[in-house]
Design a protein around this motif. Structure first.
Motif, PDB file in Angstrom:
ATOM      1  N   LYS A 159     -31.802 -20.473 -26.230  1.00  0.00           N
ATOM      2  CA  LYS A 159     -32.030 -20.582 -24.784  1.00  0.00           C
ATOM      3  C   LYS A 159     -31.587 -21.940 -24.235  1.00  0.00           C
ATOM      4  CE  LYS A 159     -35.628 -20.198 -21.269  1.00  0.00           C
ATOM      5  NZ  LYS A 159     -37.063 -20.015 -21.034  1.00  0.00           N
ATOM      6  N   GLU A 160     -32.006 -23.005 -24.888  1.00  0.00           N
ATOM      7  CA  GLU A 160     -31.656 -24.357 -24.411  1.00  0.00           C
ATOM      8  C   GLU A 160     -30.153 -24.594 -24.475  1.00  0.00           C
ATOM      9  OE1 GLU A 160     -32.013 -28.025 -22.765  1.00  0.00           O
ATOM     10  OE2 GLU A 160     -33.548 -26.477 -22.894  1.00  0.00           O
ATOM     11  N   THR A 161     -29.514 -24.132 -25.538  1.00  0.00           N
ATOM     12  CA  THR A 161     -28.063 -24.320 -25.680  1.00  0.00           C
ATOM     13  C   THR A 161     -27.314 -23.539 -24.605  1.00  0.00           C
ATOM     14  OG1 THR A 161     -28.358 -24.557 -28.073  1.00  0.00           O
ATOM     15  CG2 THR A 161     -26.122 -24.172 -27.295  1.00  0.00           C
ATOM     16  N   LEU A 162     -27.758 -22.327 -24.317  1.00  0.00           N
ATOM     17  CA  LEU A 162     -27.106 -21.530 -23.277  1.00  0.00           C
ATOM     18  C   LEU A 162     -27.273 -22.174 -21.903  1.00  0.00           C
ATOM     19  CD1 LEU A 162     -25.531 -18.962 -22.599  1.00  0.00           C
ATOM     20  CD2 LEU A 162     -27.717 -17.797 -22.283  1.00  0.00           C
ATOM     21  N   LEU A 163     -28.473 -22.658 -21.620  1.00  0.00           N
ATOM     22  CA  LEU A 163     -28.739 -23.266 -20.308  1.00  0.00           C
ATOM     23  C   LEU A 163     -28.010 -24.594 -20.109  1.00  0.00           C
ATOM     24  CD1 LEU A 163     -32.556 -22.469 -19.940  1.00  0.00           C
ATOM     25  CD2 LEU A 163     -30.630 -21.364 -18.771  1.00  0.00           C
ATOM     26  N   THR A 164     -27.697 -25.280 -21.198  1.00  0.00           N
ATOM     27  CA  THR A 164     -27.009 -26.577 -21.091  1.00  0.00           C
ATOM     28  C   THR A 164     -25.576 -26.508 -21.622  1.00  0.00           C
ATOM     29  OG1 THR A 164     -27.905 -27.265 -23.237  1.00  0.00           O
ATOM     30  CG2 THR A 164     -29.180 -27.865 -21.264  1.00  0.00           C
ATOM     31  N   PHE A 165     -25.035 -25.308 -21.748  1.00  0.00           N
ATOM     32  CA  PHE A 165     -23.711 -25.120 -22.354  1.00  0.00           C
ATOM     33  C   PHE A 165     -22.626 -25.947 -21.660  1.00  0.00           C
ATOM     34  CE2 PHE A 165     -19.698 -22.863 -23.074  1.00  0.00           C
ATOM     35  CZ  PHE A 165     -19.698 -22.804 -24.471  1.00  0.00           C
ATOM     36  N   ASP A 166     -22.702 -26.072 -20.353  1.00  0.00           N
ATOM     37  CA  ASP A 166     -21.672 -26.806 -19.601  1.00  0.00           C
ATOM     38  C   ASP A 166     -21.632 -28.291 -19.957  1.00  0.00           C
ATOM     39  OD1 ASP A 166     -24.203 -27.034 -18.391  1.00  0.00           O
ATOM     40  OD2 ASP A 166     -23.280 -27.638 -16.486  1.00  0.00           O
ATOM     41  N   GLN A 167     -22.681 -28.818 -20.546  1.00  0.00           N
ATOM     42  CA  GLN A 167     -22.733 -30.234 -20.893  1.00  0.00           C
ATOM     43  C   GLN A 167     -21.993 -30.572 -22.186  1.00  0.00           C
ATOM     44  OE1 GLN A 167     -26.851 -31.346 -20.987  1.00  0.00           O
ATOM     45  NE2 GLN A 167     -27.223 -30.660 -18.875  1.00  0.00           N
ATOM     46  N   TYR A 168     -21.588 -29.567 -22.936  1.00  0.00           N
ATOM     47  CA  TYR A 168     -20.942 -29.816 -24.226  1.00  0.00           C
ATOM     48  C   TYR A 168     -19.430 -29.971 -24.117  1.00  0.00           C
ATOM     49  CZ  TYR A 168     -25.499 -28.618 -26.056  1.00  0.00           C
ATOM     50  OH  TYR A 168     -26.840 -28.602 -26.311  1.00  0.00           O
ATOM     51  N   GLY A 169     -18.890 -29.823 -22.937  1.00  0.00           N
ATOM     52  CA  GLY A 169     -17.458 -30.032 -22.734  1.00  0.00           C
ATOM     53  C   GLY A 169     -16.583 -28.952 -23.349  1.00  0.00           C
ATOM     54  N   GLU A 170     -17.158 -27.798 -23.631  1.00  0.00           N
ATOM     55  CA  GLU A 170     -16.391 -26.695 -24.228  1.00  0.00           C
ATOM     56  C   GLU A 170     -15.662 -25.941 -23.131  1.00  0.00           C
ATOM     57  OE1 GLU A 170     -14.512 -24.495 -26.586  1.00  0.00           O
ATOM     58  OE2 GLU A 170     -15.936 -25.845 -27.565  1.00  0.00           O
ATOM     59  N   ARG A 171     -14.348 -25.748 -23.310  1.00  0.00           N
ATOM     60  CA  ARG A 171     -13.548 -25.071 -22.292  1.00  0.00           C
ATOM     61  C   ARG A 171     -13.544 -23.552 -22.457  1.00  0.00           C
ATOM     62  NH1 ARG A 171      -8.251 -24.206 -24.380  1.00  0.00           N
ATOM     63  NH2 ARG A 171      -8.041 -25.132 -26.426  1.00  0.00           N
ATOM     64  N   HIS A 172     -14.102 -23.060 -23.540  1.00  0.00           N
ATOM     65  CA  HIS A 172     -14.152 -21.627 -23.803  1.00  0.00           C
ATOM     66  C   HIS A 172     -15.481 -21.049 -23.315  1.00  0.00           C
ATOM     67  CE1 HIS A 172     -10.549 -21.608 -26.355  1.00  0.00           C
ATOM     68  NE2 HIS A 172     -10.964 -22.794 -26.749  1.00  0.00           N
ATOM     69  N   SER A 173     -15.461 -19.760 -23.029  1.00  0.00           N
ATOM     70  CA  SER A 173     -16.675 -19.046 -22.648  1.00  0.00           C
ATOM     71  C   SER A 173     -17.632 -19.040 -23.846  1.00  0.00           C
ATOM     72  CB  SER A 173     -16.304 -17.611 -22.263  1.00  0.00           C
ATOM     73  OG  SER A 173     -17.434 -16.792 -22.241  1.00  0.00           O
ATOM     74  N   PRO A 174     -18.946 -19.053 -23.577  1.00  0.00           N
ATOM     75  CA  PRO A 174     -19.894 -19.063 -24.696  1.00  0.00           C
ATOM     76  C   PRO A 174     -20.007 -17.728 -25.434  1.00  0.00           C
ATOM     77  CG  PRO A 174     -21.075 -18.931 -22.622  1.00  0.00           C
ATOM     78  CD  PRO A 174     -19.615 -19.136 -22.279  1.00  0.00           C
TER      79      PRO A 174
END
Length: 194
Positions: free
Chosen positions: A58-73
């Motif tokens: 849950k926490e990783t999904l909610l903060t996914f944009d902070q990891y700088g990943e250009r791909h969809s989760p």
């Protein structure tokens, strides 16, 4: 090569062709081919996010944009679910590698509908050209959202062509399936929304 050898009823040719093709493709997997030079690095970059999803989804999904990943989760989440089962990295990659064949199957089905008068064996040969692409091979070997977006896009195209050429009264089902698979494709890889 004599034309009779390419006859659609010649099972010997089909078996040889697809066996050689699959051996070529599987060899690329076992030598860990990365013709694009970036597929391996992207996959290694997923590893940290995969572990984060396993430990706190849950926490990783909610903060996914902070990891700088250009791909969809989506692909990373799917990979994390496979890793949770305890399967080895190579076995998980091999499973995803083989799912890439779906794009060839649906591309062939599209060609078969669109060109009904062309011999089936030629359509199979043409559809197999997809795997000559270094990008497709690399993204099959190192699971990536580009490939899964492409798979759903090709399936979406198949239903669009079915809608265009189908004369039965259930055509509306093809519209729904076309939109569904296009939406999935676009969510996995947003560039397909264009």
């Amino acid at each position: 090569m004599p034309i009779s050898f390419l006859n659609k009823d010649n099972n010997y040719f089909k078996i040889i062709f697809f066996t050689v093709y699959y051996i070529f493709f599987i060899t690329a997997f076992y030598i860990s081919e990365d013709s694009t030079g970036g597929a391996f690095n992207d996959y290694i970059g997923y590893k940290n996010l995969i572990n984060l999803f396993i430990n706190d989804f849950k926490e990783t999904l909610l903060t996914f944009d902070q990891y700088g990943e250009r791909h969809s989760p989506v692909t990373i989440i799917l990979l994390s679910q496979f890793y949770k089962t305890g399967l080895s990295d190579e076995l998980i990659r091999f499973f995803f590698f083989n799912t890439s064949i779906i794009s060839v199957i649906f591309f062939y089905k599209c060609l078969k509908i669109y060109y009904p008068n062309i011999d089936e064996i030629y359509l199979k040969l043409i559809s197999s050209v997809i795997f000559l692409s270094p990008t497709i091979r690399s993204l099959s070997i190192w699971p990536d959202s580009h490939l899964y977006g492409l798979i759903f896009f090709v399936i979406s195209t198949y239903f669009f062509i079915k809608f265009k050429f189908e004369k039965k009264h259930k055509k509306f089902n093809f519209v729904i399936l076309n939109i569904l698979f296009l939406a999935l494709s676009s969510y996995i890889r947003p560039s397909f929304s264009l």
